[in-house]
Design an enzyme around this catalytic site. Structure first.
Site: not given
Ligand SMILES: [Zn+2]
Length: 491
Positions: A147, A168, A266, A270, A427
């Protein structure tokens, strides 16, 4: 700035008039000249006059016709070939009817995997698709397909090593400082994001959430009214309504560039993977938000003036059951302790301490993984970052740990075996996997209706937005020619 942009828009009006200008420059009709010459001949007698007149008129008519035919042939064959043989020019961009300047609203729906738009009825998203321009097989994220790296690549046009947000969360090897997703210290956030570029040009930008948008940087001060501090509990409807509210003020105060961010689908992806009914519901809800936005823009009479670009940051793939690789299984070849590992899955990133040969670690790990004795070992390969495939653009930063593992789609890496067996989605994988693709849907005055374009990487979006706004962007990894390949012609 407004004048500069208006002059850009006006180019489209000039384009179709070129053939008319050529016609206006044509020479006078030659038959007129012939007629005037005959009027200067002397006249001898009435009979002779009649005979002469008849002959003259016959000759004159023949000559005139011959001249006209000859002239028409010359005119159409040489002076203006475009009138006969060229395909019709593309439609010109549409002129703004209500707003005083081009306006771009960039919307992100996190984890909106390409194809989700067909999971259920999405009439509002399809209204944008049918009347706008879309990447036919989706938008390609940057690697790693996470992301923060992707949102900031969209905003800056830079690959992660160049904009600095390489994961991240990560550790700076020089200072030992840790980056996480709540960190707004400008030292982490390199490059020039769109809100900064727009502000630099004296235009207004607004952000309703976007990774990096709260970072005070250059001329961007993250002003309270136009820059929202991230709070995931703000209802999606409120986010849309705040953006719509920007159009209720004076036309010249409407931000030239706006962002809008939704965490879905998203969040659900998950938890349950991409094929669960929960995803269908989340997609339908995003479609409702798009509908709320379109409706609000229409009520204000600005829908056709505003450029709406709907994207995602990455896709989603199911992870489940036995698709696991344990680093402890490599111990017969090499022990990889937990404190060497900066991230496990799907992006395996390892930084051994100084004094340990990284090349040696890579060799021994790959020996173990390729031995056939490590469960699922064949689905992971580790690289010195400099030896990763060039297409991943993932080496030119000290922040990237020296050892990177690429894992097959849907596989996960863990330190050690445990009893937990989770099914969900993930992802972060190689951006060549189709499951990691997301959407690009653009609707507005410079986007052709119903056009499909080939897939492209999201680093192209920065130049696209600056081209629409008519401003010069900062240097970036996008192609200078890309906007011309996708936007309606302005010249
Ligand atoms: Zn995600």
């Amino acid at each position: 700035m407004d004048n500069e942009m208006e002059s850009n828009t006006s180019f489209s009006i000039l384009t179709p008039s070129k053939p008319l200008q050529q016609q206006e420059q044509d020479p006078p009709n030659p038959s007129t000249a012939l007629l005037s010459d005959h009027h200067h001949q002397p006249i001898k007698s009435p009979l002779l006059f009649s005979s002469l007149l008849f002959t003259s008129l016959l000759l004159l008519t023949s000559l005139s016709l011959a001249s006209a035919v000859a002239f028409a042939f010359l005119y159409f064959s040489s002076s203006s070939p475009s009138l006969c043989y060229s395909p019709p020019p593309p439609p010109p961009i549409k002129t703004l009817s209500k707003l005083s300047h081009p306006t771009v609203l960039l919307i992100s729906s996190d984890g909106f995997r390409f194809g989700y738009q067909h999971k259920t009825q999405t009439p509002n998203i399809h209204r944008l698709i049918n009347n706008g321009t879309t990447a036919d097989l989706g938008l390609i994220p940057v690697f790693p397909t996470l992301t923060f790296p992707n949102h900031y690549s969209i905003a800056t046009g830079l690959y992660p090593p160049h904009h600095g947000i390489i994961n991240n969360y990560f550790t700076d090897p020089i200072t030992g400082d840790n980056f996480n997703m709540q960190n707004h210290d400008p030292k982490w956030w390199l490059g020039e994001p769109l809100w900064e570029t727009v502000t630099r040009h004296g235009l207004r930008a607004s952000t309703f959430f976007w990774p990096g948008s709260e970072v005070v940087k250059g001329p961007w001060t993250c002003p309270k009214k136009y820059c929202k501090q991230y709070n995931g509990s703000v209802p999606f409807e409120d986010r849309v309504d705040v953006v719509l509210g920007y159009f209720d003020g004076p036309a010249d105060e409407v931000p030239s560039f706006m962002t809008l961010y939704f965490e879905d689908p998203d969040h659900q992806g998950h938890q349950v993977g991409p094929d669960d009914p929960a995803i269908t519901n989340a997609v339908a809800n995003i479609d409702r938000m798009v509908g709320r936005l379109i409706g609000g823009l229409e009520e204000r009479g600005v829908f056709e003036d505003v450029t709406v670009i709907l994207v995602g940051d990455h896709g989603m793939v199911g992870t489940c059951d036995k698709k696991l690789i344990y680093l402890e299984s490599l111990e017969p070849w090499i022990k990889v302790p937990e404190d060497w590992v900066q991230s496990y899955s799907p992006l395996l990133a390892i930084r051994p301490p100084l004094g340990v040969s990284v090349a040696d670690v890579v060799t021994k790990m790959n020996e173990g993984l390729g031995s056939g004795k490590v469960e699922n070992g064949m689905y992971l390969k580790v690289y010195l970052k400099e030896e990763l495939p060039e297409r991943l653009h993932y080496s030119e930063s000290d922040r990237i740990p020296p050892i990177i593992g690429l894992v097959e789609e849907g596989y996960k890496i863990e330190q050690k075996r445990s009893k937990k067996k989770e099914c969900g989605g993930a992802h972060g994988y190689d951006n060549a996997f189709f499951s990691m693709r997301t959407i690009f849907i653009a609707h507005g005055p410079q986007f052709e209706r119903g056009r499909k374009v080939p897939s492209f990487e999201n680093v192209q979006i920065y130049n696209l937005v600056t081209a629409i706004l008519g401003i010069k962007g900062a240097p970036n990894n996008g192609s200078v020619s890309f906007p011309g390949s996708i936007l309606l012609s302005t010249s």
